[in-house]
Design a protein around this motif. Sequence first.
Motif, PDB file in Angstrom:
ATOM      1  N   GLU A   1     -13.689   4.263  -8.257  1.00  0.00           N
ATOM      2  CA  GLU A   1     -12.602   4.332  -9.231  1.00  0.00           C
ATOM      3  C   GLU A   1     -11.270   3.954  -8.582  1.00  0.00           C
ATOM      4  OE1 GLU A   1     -16.007   6.737 -10.326  1.00  0.00           O
ATOM      5  OE2 GLU A   1     -14.739   6.785  -8.533  1.00  0.00           O
ATOM      6  N   GLY A   2     -11.124   4.325  -7.312  1.00  0.00           N
ATOM      7  CA  GLY A   2      -9.902   3.988  -6.593  1.00  0.00           C
ATOM      8  C   GLY A   2      -9.751   2.499  -6.379  1.00  0.00           C
TER       9      GLY A   2
ATOM     10  N   PRO B   1      -1.758   2.284  -5.290  1.00  0.00           N
ATOM     11  CA  PRO B   1      -2.502   3.489  -4.874  1.00  0.00           C
ATOM     12  C   PRO B   1      -3.706   3.134  -4.013  1.00  0.00           C
ATOM     13  CG  PRO B   1      -2.986   2.958  -7.165  1.00  0.00           C
ATOM     14  CD  PRO B   1      -1.858   2.051  -6.749  1.00  0.00           C
ATOM     15  N   ASP B   2      -4.050   4.043  -3.109  1.00  0.00           N
ATOM     16  CA  ASP B   2      -5.179   3.815  -2.210  1.00  0.00           C
ATOM     17  C   ASP B   2      -6.057   5.051  -2.213  1.00  0.00           C
ATOM     18  OD1 ASP B   2      -6.818   2.575  -0.404  1.00  0.00           O
ATOM     19  OD2 ASP B   2      -5.557   2.965   1.341  1.00  0.00           O
ATOM     20  N   VAL B   3      -7.066   5.036  -3.084  1.00  0.00           N
ATOM     21  CA  VAL B   3      -7.997   6.156  -3.211  1.00  0.00           C
ATOM     22  C   VAL B   3      -9.383   5.666  -2.798  1.00  0.00           C
ATOM     23  CG1 VAL B   3      -9.030   7.830  -4.792  1.00  0.00           C
ATOM     24  CG2 VAL B   3      -6.633   7.144  -5.080  1.00  0.00           C
ATOM     25  N   TYR B   4     -10.062   6.446  -1.978  1.00  0.00           N
ATOM     26  CA  TYR B   4     -11.312   5.999  -1.373  1.00  0.00           C
ATOM     27  C   TYR B   4     -12.523   6.291  -2.263  1.00  0.00           C
ATOM     28  CZ  TYR B   4      -8.081   6.210   2.578  1.00  0.00           C
ATOM     29  OH  TYR B   4      -6.987   6.064   3.400  1.00  0.00           O
ATOM     30  N   SER B   5     -12.659   5.517  -3.317  1.00  0.00           N
ATOM     31  CA  SER B   5     -13.775   5.666  -4.243  1.00  0.00           C
ATOM     32  C   SER B   5     -13.895   4.393  -5.067  1.00  0.00           C
ATOM     33  CB  SER B   5     -13.546   6.855  -5.187  1.00  0.00           C
ATOM     34  OG  SER B   5     -12.418   6.598  -6.028  1.00  0.00           O
TER      35      SER B   5
ATOM     36  N   LYS C   1      -6.842   0.068  -7.901  1.00  0.00           N
ATOM     37  CA  LYS C   1      -6.072  -0.812  -7.030  1.00  0.00           C
ATOM     38  C   LYS C   1      -6.046  -2.230  -7.596  1.00  0.00           C
ATOM     39  CE  LYS C   1      -6.930  -0.002  -2.744  1.00  0.00           C
ATOM     40  NZ  LYS C   1      -7.524   0.009  -1.375  1.00  0.00           N
TER      41      LYS C   1
ATOM     42  N   GLY D   1     -11.518  13.385   4.391  1.00  0.00           N
ATOM     43  CA  GLY D   1     -10.356  12.814   3.744  1.00  0.00           C
ATOM     44  C   GLY D   1      -9.930  11.448   4.230  1.00  0.00           C
TER      45      GLY D   1
ATOM     46  N   ASP E   1       0.854  -1.188   0.000  1.00  0.00           N
ATOM     47  CA  ASP E   1       0.000   0.000   0.000  1.00  0.00           C
ATOM     48  C   ASP E   1       0.889   1.236   0.000  1.00  0.00           C
ATOM     49  OD1 ASP E   1      -1.410   2.231   1.662  1.00  0.00           O
ATOM     50  OD2 ASP E   1      -3.046   0.912   1.056  1.00  0.00           O
ATOM     51  N   GLN E   2       0.441   2.292  -0.683  1.00  0.00           N
ATOM     52  CA  GLN E   2       1.255   3.514  -0.786  1.00  0.00           C
ATOM     53  C   GLN E   2       1.512   4.155   0.568  1.00  0.00           C
ATOM     54  OE1 GLN E   2      -1.007   6.120  -3.303  1.00  0.00           O
ATOM     55  NE2 GLN E   2      -2.411   6.747  -1.682  1.00  0.00           N
TER      56      GLN E   2
END
Length: 281
Positions: A116-117, A110-114, A121, A181, A87-88
């Motif tokens: 698309e994220g 990458p760890d994006v909370y969506s 991943k 966030g 994990d980033q």
Amino acid sequence: MRGLKAALLALALAAPAQAADKAGGIVSVGGAITEIVFALGAGDRLAARDATSLYPEAAQALPDVGYLRALSPEGVLSVGPSLILADQGAGPPETMEVLKAASIPLVLIPDVYSAEGVAAKVTAVGAAIGEAEKAAALAAEVTGRITEATAQAKARAGDTPKRVLFILSAAGGRIMASGSGTAADAMIALAGAENAVSGFEGYKPLTDEAILAAAPDAILMMERGGEHDSPVDELVALPAIAATPAGQARAVVRMEGLYLLGFGPRTGDAVGELSAALYGN
């Protein structure tokens, strides 16, 4: 600093091997990453995992190299990995620098909370382990489930979304809550609700006055043991919590941490479960 890095690297490479039958396999650092590897049918290629990788159950039989943000280079390298997926947010930085210098492929995911994220991943893990085609199919499936669950959640909420306070810890009666966030903030939104506090980013302790001002309709927590656990009776008995709509209604939702906040393959299911728990249908 350079001498320290060299010493750490030498120590790591000299550490006794563990799980010899898995030598040369993948080390997965991050619960969602491990879930994805298994979901892509590559669980048998894992040599070790980190402490957050608790699902599926088969992952728990693998050697544990330590907590995601408190790794030691010797722990990670002792299994003789051919690939490290991390994990980033993995750390500390000193450990990551040693791992980068170890001439073993290290891929930061990458760890994006969506939705698309999560798809990104899955795609990144698939590309790293040579399962791009399976990853494309899984990414599409997971994105579809999250999109559907989010639409249903918004329909449940209607024009009156609930205000939800995510409490990370209530140890000693001190409330540590999520602002904006965070994974918790994103999950609350996906489930058709609003974060009851938004004046700061990340996690911070809240005063009694801030809790009263937040006036949450529901409280969201992780299922956890030890000193950070807070039984519902004790939580709602805290004066500041007791005076809120959530405290008066004993509206406390608890979910397993990785399932709730991991943003992995099960995220769509978690969104649906959270939404149903908040809105009662």
